[in-house]
Design a protein around this motif. Structure first.
Motif, mmCIF file in Angstrom:
data_model
loop_
_atom_site.group_PDB
_atom_site.id
_atom_site.type_symbol
_atom_site.label_atom_id
_atom_site.label_comp_id
_atom_site.label_asym_id
_atom_site.label_seq_id
_atom_site.Cartn_x
_atom_site.Cartn_y
_atom_site.Cartn_z
ATOM 1 N N LEU A 70 0.977 1.619 -15.922
ATOM 2 C CA LEU A 70 2.244 2.522 -15.798
ATOM 3 C C LEU A 70 1.657 3.853 -16.620
ATOM 4 O O LEU A 70 1.056 3.960 -17.529
ATOM 5 C CB LEU A 70 3.548 1.960 -16.760
ATOM 6 N N THR A 71 2.266 5.082 -16.133
ATOM 7 C CA THR A 71 2.139 6.312 -16.993
ATOM 8 C C THR A 71 3.389 6.382 -17.741
ATOM 9 O O THR A 71 4.351 5.553 -17.766
ATOM 10 C CB THR A 71 2.179 7.537 -15.895
ATOM 11 N N ALA A 72 3.537 7.359 -18.526
ATOM 12 C CA ALA A 72 4.550 7.587 -19.592
ATOM 13 C C ALA A 72 5.650 8.067 -18.450
ATOM 14 O O ALA A 72 6.788 7.544 -18.978
ATOM 15 C CB ALA A 72 4.512 8.839 -20.459
ATOM 16 N N LYS A 73 5.796 8.653 -17.455
ATOM 17 C CA LYS A 73 6.777 8.907 -16.704
ATOM 18 C C LYS A 73 7.214 7.747 -15.928
ATOM 19 O O LYS A 73 8.386 7.349 -15.802
ATOM 20 C CB LYS A 73 6.180 10.076 -15.622
ATOM 21 N N GLY A 74 6.304 6.650 -15.728
ATOM 22 C CA GLY A 74 7.009 5.468 -15.017
ATOM 23 C C GLY A 74 7.578 4.581 -15.972
ATOM 24 O O GLY A 74 8.520 3.917 -15.744
ATOM 25 N N MET A 75 7.229 4.812 -17.417
ATOM 26 C CA MET A 75 7.857 4.019 -18.325
ATOM 27 C C MET A 75 9.421 4.785 -18.448
ATOM 28 O O MET A 75 10.444 4.040 -18.649
ATOM 29 C CB MET A 75 7.199 4.047 -19.835
ATOM 30 N N GLN A 76 9.474 5.958 -18.483
ATOM 31 C CA GLN A 76 10.753 6.578 -18.503
ATOM 32 C C GLN A 76 11.636 6.304 -17.319
ATOM 33 O O GLN A 76 12.807 5.998 -17.589
ATOM 34 C CB GLN A 76 10.471 8.139 -18.535
ATOM 35 N N LEU A 77 11.116 6.093 -16.292
ATOM 36 C CA LEU A 77 12.008 5.731 -15.106
ATOM 37 C C LEU A 77 12.405 4.070 -15.243
ATOM 38 O O LEU A 77 13.666 3.957 -15.073
ATOM 39 C CB LEU A 77 10.866 5.737 -13.767
ATOM 40 N N LEU A 78 11.419 3.477 -16.022
ATOM 41 C CA LEU A 78 12.211 1.890 -16.021
ATOM 42 C C LEU A 78 13.063 1.713 -16.876
ATOM 43 O O LEU A 78 13.954 1.038 -17.061
ATOM 44 C CB LEU A 78 10.846 1.155 -16.370
ATOM 45 N N ARG A 96 1.006 -1.236 -0.102
ATOM 46 C CA ARG A 96 0.031 0.024 0.006
ATOM 47 C C ARG A 96 1.053 1.244 -0.113
ATOM 48 O O ARG A 96 0.451 2.100 -0.759
ATOM 49 C CB ARG A 96 -0.861 -0.027 1.220
ATOM 50 N N GLU A 97 1.861 1.395 0.735
ATOM 51 C CA GLU A 97 2.787 2.709 0.854
ATOM 52 C C GLU A 97 3.569 2.612 -0.367
ATOM 53 O O GLU A 97 3.551 3.954 -0.885
ATOM 54 C CB GLU A 97 3.925 2.281 2.103
ATOM 55 N N SER A 98 3.975 1.607 -1.206
ATOM 56 C CA SER A 98 4.393 1.893 -2.611
ATOM 57 C C SER A 98 3.500 2.299 -3.404
ATOM 58 O O SER A 98 3.725 3.156 -4.301
ATOM 59 C CB SER A 98 5.192 0.450 -3.025
ATOM 60 N N LEU A 99 2.340 1.584 -3.534
ATOM 61 C CA LEU A 99 1.389 2.105 -4.446
ATOM 62 C C LEU A 99 0.794 3.611 -4.215
ATOM 63 O O LEU A 99 0.806 4.360 -5.376
ATOM 64 C CB LEU A 99 0.144 1.289 -4.263
ATOM 65 N N PHE A 100 0.937 4.057 -2.912
ATOM 66 C CA PHE A 100 0.677 5.482 -2.728
ATOM 67 C C PHE A 100 1.849 6.390 -3.222
ATOM 68 O O PHE A 100 1.452 7.377 -3.987
ATOM 69 C CB PHE A 100 0.665 5.787 -1.162
ATOM 70 N N TYR A 101 2.904 6.041 -2.924
ATOM 71 C CA TYR A 101 4.046 6.732 -3.467
ATOM 72 C C TYR A 101 4.087 6.648 -5.068
ATOM 73 O O TYR A 101 4.195 7.976 -5.518
ATOM 74 C CB TYR A 101 5.459 6.113 -3.119
ATOM 75 N N LEU A 102 4.054 5.572 -5.809
ATOM 76 C CA LEU A 102 4.096 5.543 -7.160
ATOM 77 C C LEU A 102 2.949 6.139 -7.850
ATOM 78 O O LEU A 102 3.249 6.613 -8.687
ATOM 79 C CB LEU A 102 4.193 3.977 -7.583
ATOM 80 N N GLN A 103 1.770 6.192 -7.220
ATOM 81 C CA GLN A 103 0.764 7.125 -7.952
ATOM 82 C C GLN A 103 0.794 8.494 -7.598
ATOM 83 O O GLN A 103 0.985 9.274 -8.502
ATOM 84 C CB GLN A 103 -0.544 6.577 -7.064
ATOM 85 N N ASP A 104 1.387 8.821 -6.260
ATOM 86 C CA ASP A 104 1.446 10.204 -6.124
ATOM 87 C C ASP A 104 2.801 10.907 -7.056
ATOM 88 O O ASP A 104 2.783 12.166 -7.498
ATOM 89 C CB ASP A 104 1.894 10.700 -4.670
ATOM 90 N N ALA A 105 3.901 10.026 -7.302
ATOM 91 C CA ALA A 105 5.082 10.403 -7.990
ATOM 92 C C ALA A 105 4.705 10.659 -9.390
ATOM 93 O O ALA A 105 5.447 11.107 -10.397
ATOM 94 C CB ALA A 105 6.044 9.559 -7.687
ATOM 95 N N GLY A 106 3.623 10.002 -9.888
ATOM 96 C CA GLY A 106 3.107 10.111 -11.461
ATOM 97 C C GLY A 106 3.556 8.788 -12.115
ATOM 98 O O GLY A 106 3.755 9.185 -13.297
ATOM 99 N N TYR A 107 3.924 7.925 -11.288
ATOM 100 C CA TYR A 107 4.459 6.710 -12.019
ATOM 101 C C TYR A 107 3.492 5.672 -12.469
ATOM 102 O O TYR A 107 3.547 4.490 -13.482
ATOM 103 C CB TYR A 107 5.891 6.064 -11.455
ATOM 104 N N LEU A 108 2.533 5.679 -11.769
ATOM 105 C CA LEU A 108 1.359 4.536 -11.878
ATOM 106 C C LEU A 108 0.085 5.271 -11.866
ATOM 107 O O LEU A 108 0.035 6.213 -10.966
ATOM 108 C CB LEU A 108 1.689 3.675 -10.609
ATOM 109 N N ARG A 109 -0.824 4.797 -12.597
ATOM 110 C CA ARG A 109 -2.316 5.234 -12.706
ATOM 111 C C ARG A 109 -3.092 4.082 -12.244
ATOM 112 O O ARG A 109 -2.829 2.752 -12.608
ATOM 113 C CB ARG A 109 -2.560 5.731 -14.166
#
Length: 107
Positions: free
Chosen positions: A88-96, A52-65
């Protein structure tokens, strides 16, 4: 370095590693509807709180929708249920792909 500092570093490292694992897992399953319950099965060794903590962070950072699985509209992971779809968002793909970096996500 004292015990409190060591504990903080261990927790920060675990958080970043968990964030990376969640993002990589969603990426591997990309193309399918990645439901929250599927992610829980894939990452069964992660505690519900850590996930849950990871999902919150990844969504708030714009990496996950997150999307409501039935209505296909944006959702918040804090209100996610078993039908919630993760993407994944475009920002998440860029990170990966290494085009961006985040110290809180170990890829």
């Amino acid at each position: 370095m004292d015990k409190a500092e060591l504990t903080r570093r261990i927790e920060a490292g675990a958080f970043a590693e968990n964030n990376g694992r969640v993002l990589r897992t969603v990426n591997i399953l990309q193309g399918n509807d990645i439901r929250l319950h599927s992610l829980r099965y894939a990452l069964a060794d992660l505690s519900p709180g850590a996930l849950r903590e990871s999902l919150f962070y990844l969504q708030d950072a714009g990496y996950l929708r997150a999307e409501d699985g039935a209505a296909h509209r944006r959702a918040d992971v804090s209100q996610a249920d078993e039908t919630t779809v993760l993407r994944l968002t475009a920002k998440g793909m860029q990170l990966l792909k290494g085009y961006a970096g985040d110290p809180a996500v170990h890829i």
